[in-house]
Design a protein around this motif. Sequence first.
Motif, short mmCIF file in Angstrom:
data_model
loop_
_atom_site.label_atom_id
_atom_site.label_comp_id
_atom_site.label_asym_id
_atom_site.label_seq_id
_atom_site.Cartn_x
_atom_site.Cartn_y
_atom_site.Cartn_z
N VAL B 92 10.78 -3.53 -22.60
CA VAL B 92 11.06 -2.37 -23.44
C VAL B 92 10.44 -2.57 -24.84
O VAL B 92 9.75 -1.69 -25.36
CB VAL B 92 12.58 -2.14 -23.56
N LEU B 93 10.65 -3.77 -25.40
CA LEU B 93 10.09 -4.05 -26.73
C LEU B 93 8.56 -3.97 -26.70
O LEU B 93 7.94 -3.38 -27.59
CB LEU B 93 10.53 -5.43 -27.22
N LEU B 94 7.96 -4.54 -25.63
CA LEU B 94 6.50 -4.50 -25.50
C LEU B 94 6.00 -3.06 -25.48
O LEU B 94 5.09 -2.68 -26.24
CB LEU B 94 6.06 -5.19 -24.20
N VAL B 95 6.61 -2.24 -24.62
CA VAL B 95 6.17 -0.85 -24.46
C VAL B 95 6.28 -0.11 -25.79
O VAL B 95 5.33 0.54 -26.24
CB VAL B 95 7.01 -0.13 -23.38
N VAL B 96 7.43 -0.24 -26.46
CA VAL B 96 7.66 0.54 -27.68
C VAL B 96 6.80 0.02 -28.84
O VAL B 96 6.05 0.77 -29.47
CB VAL B 96 9.16 0.54 -28.05
N VAL B 97 6.88 -1.30 -29.09
CA VAL B 97 6.17 -1.84 -30.26
C VAL B 97 4.66 -1.71 -30.10
O VAL B 97 3.96 -1.27 -31.02
CB VAL B 97 6.57 -3.32 -30.48
N MET B 98 4.14 -2.03 -28.90
CA MET B 98 2.69 -1.93 -28.70
C MET B 98 2.20 -0.49 -28.79
O MET B 98 1.12 -0.24 -29.33
CB MET B 98 2.30 -2.54 -27.34
N SER B 99 2.98 0.45 -28.25
CA SER B 99 2.57 1.86 -28.33
C SER B 99 2.43 2.28 -29.79
O SER B 99 1.43 2.89 -30.18
CB SER B 99 3.58 2.78 -27.65
N ILE B 100 3.46 1.94 -30.58
CA ILE B 100 3.43 2.34 -31.98
C ILE B 100 2.25 1.67 -32.69
O ILE B 100 1.50 2.32 -33.43
CB ILE B 100 4.76 1.97 -32.68
N TRP B 101 2.07 0.38 -32.41
CA TRP B 101 0.99 -0.39 -33.05
C TRP B 101 -0.38 0.22 -32.73
O TRP B 101 -1.17 0.53 -33.63
CB TRP B 101 1.07 -1.83 -32.54
N ILE B 102 -0.64 0.44 -31.43
CA ILE B 102 -1.95 0.96 -31.01
C ILE B 102 -2.19 2.36 -31.57
O ILE B 102 -3.24 2.65 -32.12
CB ILE B 102 -2.04 0.98 -29.47
N MET B 103 -1.16 3.21 -31.49
CA MET B 103 -1.38 4.60 -31.89
C MET B 103 -1.52 4.73 -33.41
O MET B 103 -2.25 5.60 -33.89
CB MET B 103 -0.24 5.50 -31.38
N THR B 104 -0.85 3.85 -34.18
CA THR B 104 -1.03 3.90 -35.63
C THR B 104 -2.46 3.53 -35.98
O THR B 104 -3.10 4.17 -36.83
CB THR B 104 -0.07 2.91 -36.33
N HIS B 105 -2.99 2.49 -35.28
CA HIS B 105 -4.36 2.08 -35.55
C HIS B 105 -5.35 3.15 -35.14
O HIS B 105 -6.33 3.40 -35.84
CB HIS B 105 -4.67 0.77 -34.83
N LEU B 106 -5.06 3.82 -34.01
CA LEU B 106 -5.92 4.92 -33.59
C LEU B 106 -5.94 6.00 -34.67
O LEU B 106 -7.00 6.50 -35.05
CB LEU B 106 -5.41 5.52 -32.29
N ASN B 107 -4.74 6.33 -35.17
CA ASN B 107 -4.64 7.36 -36.20
C ASN B 107 -5.42 6.97 -37.45
O ASN B 107 -6.10 7.79 -38.06
CB ASN B 107 -3.17 7.58 -36.58
N ASN B 108 -5.31 5.67 -37.83
CA ASN B 108 -5.94 5.23 -39.07
C ASN B 108 -7.45 5.12 -38.94
O ASN B 108 -8.18 5.39 -39.89
CB ASN B 108 -5.36 3.88 -39.50
N ASN B 109 -7.92 4.68 -37.75
CA ASN B 109 -9.33 4.36 -37.63
C ASN B 109 -10.17 5.44 -36.97
O ASN B 109 -11.39 5.39 -37.01
CB ASN B 109 -9.51 3.06 -36.83
#
Lengths: 192, 127
Positions: B92-109
């Motif tokens: 659960v932690l992997l799914v949630v934390v990684m999703s947020i991490w990846i999508m924030t970077h996508l948004n920023n870059n």
Amino acid sequence: MHDHEAVNRDKTYFGFWVYLMTDLLMFATLFATYSVLSGSTFGGPAARDIFSLPFALTETLILLTSSFTSGLGILAAAQNKKIHVFLWFGITFLLGISFLTMELSEFSRLVVDGNGPQKSAFLSSFFTLVGTHGLHIASGLLWMIILFVYITRRGLTKSAVQKLTLLSLFWHFLDIVWIFIFTIVYLFGGIL
Amino acid sequence: MSQTQHTNTHGSVFSYTLGFLLSIILTLVAYVPVAMHQNSFHQLFSHTFLIPFVLTLAFLQLTVQLLFFLHLGKESGPRWNLVFFISTFGLVLLVVVMSIWIMTHLNNNMTPQSMSDYLIRNEGMHR
């Protein structure tokens, strides 16, 4: 003989636990989706504009109390007190209905105001997450009705007590999921 | 024959009441500062304090309910329920934390401007 029964009960309990954990994974994907999309309001309202904190707190306290009363119902079942089982699970059922009514009234208010799931990615993910939880609550209430009929007809048999135990496990699980909805959707909405 | 211990699927009135009271307290402790924050038009308490604060309280309440309502600690023998819970919790932690991490970077870059600049410069595309 007694031991054999206990082993079977443990297996059933574990099997149901495995189901709950897979359900938790599904909720995790919905939480991840909500967290990613909660800022994508597409010109529509943000969380702080549409959610009322006291309303969410009331929902939380109702569900928490129903989780507690379902636990007391299980204790009554273990002591073979049929009347008390009906009393505690009856209260749990009424609290569950009140919770579901509040959730649906919030949904209908949002839709009437033009803030339905099609308004923005934020609202789509909100309706999916909270709606899935509400659907679980509704199936828990249906399960409760079925068990009421079962116990009325066949009495508080061993199998009935086991079914009640699994139901209360399900109900506690839904309460835990709601704590995170309360925190991530409503409290975060009030903070940001 | 020796009496083997089996999973206790219910607690006592005391453990349920204690779990219930602790849960209410934890809910209110998380709620009150957020309500004050909102009523003071976001002046009282900073975002960097409140977000970890309410998340910590949610995880505390998770622990309380697992112990007092779901009796996770009372299991006997090989603790399969606990093992299964911990592995799921990791997922659960992997799914949630990684999703947020990846999508924030996508948004920023991957903002539209930098993306089109990149396409024009490196991929030979023109407007």
